[in-house]
Write a protein that holds these residues in place. Structure first.
Motif, PDB file in Angstrom:
ATOM      1  N   TRP A 254     -11.760  20.317  18.790  1.00  0.00           N
ATOM      2  CA  TRP A 254     -11.139  18.983  18.746  1.00  0.00           C
ATOM      3  C   TRP A 254     -11.757  18.097  17.676  1.00  0.00           C
ATOM      4  O   TRP A 254     -11.045  17.365  16.970  1.00  0.00           O
ATOM      5  CB  TRP A 254     -11.274  18.322  20.123  1.00  0.00           C
ATOM      6  CG  TRP A 254     -10.745  16.919  20.156  1.00  0.00           C
ATOM      7  CD1 TRP A 254      -9.450  16.539  20.348  1.00  0.00           C
ATOM      8  CD2 TRP A 254     -11.494  15.708  19.970  1.00  0.00           C
ATOM      9  NE1 TRP A 254      -9.343  15.163  20.300  1.00  0.00           N
ATOM     10  CE2 TRP A 254     -10.580  14.636  20.066  1.00  0.00           C
ATOM     11  CE3 TRP A 254     -12.844  15.433  19.736  1.00  0.00           C
ATOM     12  CZ2 TRP A 254     -10.982  13.307  19.928  1.00  0.00           C
ATOM     13  CZ3 TRP A 254     -13.247  14.111  19.599  1.00  0.00           C
ATOM     14  CH2 TRP A 254     -12.324  13.057  19.702  1.00  0.00           C
ATOM     15  N   ALA A 255     -13.046  18.138  17.524  1.00  0.00           N
ATOM     16  CA  ALA A 255     -13.731  17.242  16.588  1.00  0.00           C
ATOM     17  C   ALA A 255     -13.345  17.551  15.151  1.00  0.00           C
ATOM     18  O   ALA A 255     -13.110  18.699  14.778  1.00  0.00           O
ATOM     19  CB  ALA A 255     -15.241  17.358  16.762  1.00  0.00           C
ATOM     20  N   GLY A 256     -13.306  16.526  14.325  1.00  0.00           N
ATOM     21  CA  GLY A 256     -12.961  16.713  12.924  1.00  0.00           C
ATOM     22  C   GLY A 256     -13.932  17.615  12.199  1.00  0.00           C
ATOM     23  O   GLY A 256     -13.542  18.406  11.332  1.00  0.00           O
ATOM     24  N   THR A 257     -15.204  17.502  12.527  1.00  0.00           N
ATOM     25  CA  THR A 257     -16.243  18.363  11.969  1.00  0.00           C
ATOM     26  C   THR A 257     -17.093  18.863  13.122  1.00  0.00           C
ATOM     27  O   THR A 257     -17.447  18.078  14.015  1.00  0.00           O
ATOM     28  CB  THR A 257     -17.132  17.602  10.966  1.00  0.00           C
ATOM     29  OG1 THR A 257     -16.313  16.987   9.972  1.00  0.00           O
ATOM     30  CG2 THR A 257     -18.111  18.541  10.285  1.00  0.00           C
ATOM     31  N   SER A 258     -17.424  20.133  13.119  1.00  0.00           N
ATOM     32  CA  SER A 258     -18.213  20.664  14.225  1.00  0.00           C
ATOM     33  C   SER A 258     -19.150  21.755  13.732  1.00  0.00           C
ATOM     34  O   SER A 258     -18.877  22.432  12.739  1.00  0.00           O
ATOM     35  CB  SER A 258     -17.299  21.214  15.326  1.00  0.00           C
ATOM     36  OG  SER A 258     -16.446  22.227  14.831  1.00  0.00           O
ATOM     37  N   TYR A 259     -20.256  21.903  14.454  1.00  0.00           N
ATOM     38  CA  TYR A 259     -21.283  22.860  14.061  1.00  0.00           C
ATOM     39  C   TYR A 259     -21.675  23.743  15.240  1.00  0.00           C
ATOM     40  O   TYR A 259     -22.009  23.245  16.317  1.00  0.00           O
ATOM     41  CB  TYR A 259     -22.530  22.136  13.542  1.00  0.00           C
ATOM     42  CG  TYR A 259     -22.288  21.400  12.251  1.00  0.00           C
ATOM     43  CD1 TYR A 259     -22.458  22.026  11.021  1.00  0.00           C
ATOM     44  CD2 TYR A 259     -21.846  20.076  12.269  1.00  0.00           C
ATOM     45  CE1 TYR A 259     -22.205  21.356   9.835  1.00  0.00           C
ATOM     46  CE2 TYR A 259     -21.592  19.396  11.088  1.00  0.00           C
ATOM     47  CZ  TYR A 259     -21.771  20.037   9.868  1.00  0.00           C
ATOM     48  OH  TYR A 259     -21.512  19.378   8.699  1.00  0.00           O
ATOM     49  N   ALA A 260     -21.650  25.043  14.997  1.00  0.00           N
ATOM     50  CA  ALA A 260     -22.231  26.000  15.930  1.00  0.00           C
ATOM     51  C   ALA A 260     -23.705  26.117  15.591  1.00  0.00           C
ATOM     52  O   ALA A 260     -24.092  26.162  14.420  1.00  0.00           O
ATOM     53  CB  ALA A 260     -21.554  27.361  15.790  1.00  0.00           C
ATOM     54  N   MET A 261     -24.540  26.169  16.612  1.00  0.00           N
ATOM     55  CA  MET A 261     -25.966  26.339  16.387  1.00  0.00           C
ATOM     56  C   MET A 261     -26.256  27.757  15.893  1.00  0.00           C
ATOM     57  O   MET A 261     -25.460  28.674  16.121  1.00  0.00           O
ATOM     58  CB  MET A 261     -26.736  26.062  17.679  1.00  0.00           C
ATOM     59  CG  MET A 261     -26.422  24.715  18.324  1.00  0.00           C
ATOM     60  SD  MET A 261     -26.667  23.309  17.211  1.00  0.00           S
ATOM     61  CE  MET A 261     -28.461  23.343  17.024  1.00  0.00           C
ATOM     62  N   GLY A 262     -27.387  27.950  15.253  1.00  0.00           N
ATOM     63  CA  GLY A 262     -27.756  29.273  14.776  1.00  0.00           C
ATOM     64  C   GLY A 262     -27.887  30.294  15.878  1.00  0.00           C
ATOM     65  O   GLY A 262     -27.781  31.497  15.648  1.00  0.00           O
ATOM     66  N   ASN A 263     -28.086  29.812  17.098  1.00  0.00           N
ATOM     67  CA  ASN A 263     -28.232  30.666  18.277  1.00  0.00           C
ATOM     68  C   ASN A 263     -26.953  30.731  19.109  1.00  0.00           C
ATOM     69  O   ASN A 263     -26.985  31.152  20.264  1.00  0.00           O
ATOM     70  CB  ASN A 263     -29.369  30.124  19.159  1.00  0.00           C
ATOM     71  CG  ASN A 263     -29.224  28.625  19.425  1.00  0.00           C
ATOM     72  OD1 ASN A 263     -29.443  27.809  18.532  1.00  0.00           O
ATOM     73  ND2 ASN A 263     -28.857  28.248  20.641  1.00  0.00           N
ATOM     74  N   ALA A 264     -25.814  30.344  18.537  1.00  0.00           N
ATOM     75  CA  ALA A 264     -24.581  30.169  19.315  1.00  0.00           C
ATOM     76  C   ALA A 264     -23.902  31.490  19.690  1.00  0.00           C
ATOM     77  O   ALA A 264     -24.040  32.512  19.014  1.00  0.00           O
ATOM     78  CB  ALA A 264     -23.596  29.299  18.540  1.00  0.00           C
TER      79      ALA A 264
END
Length: 294
Positions: A254-264
């Motif tokens: 949903w968010a315009g920008t999003s980040y998966a963590m390195g441990n995701a």
């Protein structure tokens, strides 16, 4: 437009995390495996980054599967700033009063009939499932459900009794059902439950074990965050979100920008528009610092 992560040709690994190019008005971050280190601490770097974001006029939302009573880990260390979306979207909690004074400001409960229906479905679809009921005042679970040593059950009884209309806590809204299985793998249990339950409820998971979290139909981190942002006139394009587990997928999409963590989890990496370093390397702070430099 979503910002796709850079990947190096040599290794196939994400390159250095890139800050969003659009103006950001709100940061939405998961806690466990994301903002918090594995020892459940908040690093000094992260505390400083969150404080700097708010000083710059960027609102911070903690968006977690945790119940409200487990939020002291954040409010005690980052001075109670921001609001929290708890229980995977079932509640919005005001943290400004500090530890022990958290206040519910929005509830999206699971109705009793729907809760009983979900339990009946899972008892048939996945025999051996045990259940816990998370209410606004605490957790109640079945005898077979793995006990939470740091959060003992208020009541131990069959789930149907815990949801009885004449229960001592019947006036406390049900925020979510937790379902545990001792034999199925976490992802297999999630897939089975989603197929069996359909649109009767929202099913997700954030634990490394076969523990599912079940909320009212349509309730998720994403849908409650969207409501809160709409109240503030903040569109998705002005939101940056961080997460690591399947219960974060809808929010990251949903968010315009999003980040998966390195441990995701792999599903999170696929859903996010970018990738940062692991939680133990302060991956959220890394991106916030870049946002503030732009």
């Amino acid at each position: 437009m979503r910002h796709h992560r850079e990947v190096t040709e040599q290794s196939g690994r994400p390159g250095p995390p890139q800050a969003p190019t659009s103006p950001i008005r709100l940061i939405a971050t998961d806690l466990d495996g994301t903002l918090l280190h594995d020892d459940k601490s908040v690093s000094e770097r992260t505390i400083a980054a969150l404080a700097a974001a708010e000083e710059a006029g960027i609102e911070v939302f903690f968006v977690t599967g945790r119940p409200a009573r487990w939020m002291d880990v954040v409010s005690a260390h980052v001075h109670g700033h921001g609001l929290a979306i708890c229980g995977n979207g079932a509640a919005v909690v005001d943290l400004h009063g500090g530890p022990g004074t958290h206040r519910f400001v929005k509830l999206r409960p699971l109705e009793r009939a729907a809760a009983l229906g979900v339990i009946d479905i899972l008892r048939t679809a996945a025999p051996g499932t045990s259940f816990a009921i998370e209410r606004t005042g605490g957790i109640h679970h079945e005898l077979a459900y793995p006990p939470l040593h740091l959060d003992p059950a208020v009541t131990i009884a069959p789930a149907e009794k815990l949801l009885a209309e004449n229960s001592d806590v019947a006036d406390q809204p049900v925020l979510k059902i937790l379902a545990h299985h001792t034999e199925l793998s976490p992802d297999a249990f999630l897939a089975l439950a989603r197929t069996a339950i359909g649109d009767h409820a929202s099913v997700t998971r954030s634990s490394p074990t076969a523990l599912l979290e079940i909320s009212a139909s349509g309730v998720s981190k994403a849908s409650t965050l969207a409501l809160c942002c709409a109240e503030r006139g903040i569109p998705p394009e002005e939101v940056v979100a961080f997460g690591d587990m399947p219960n974060d997928v809808e929010m990251l999409t949903w968010a315009g920008t999003s980040y998966a963590m390195g441990n995701a989890h792999a599903d999170v990496i696929a859903a996010a528009s970018g990738r940062t370093v692991a939680n133990n390397e302060d991956g959220v702070a890394v991106i916030i610092e870049q946002i503030l430099q732009n």
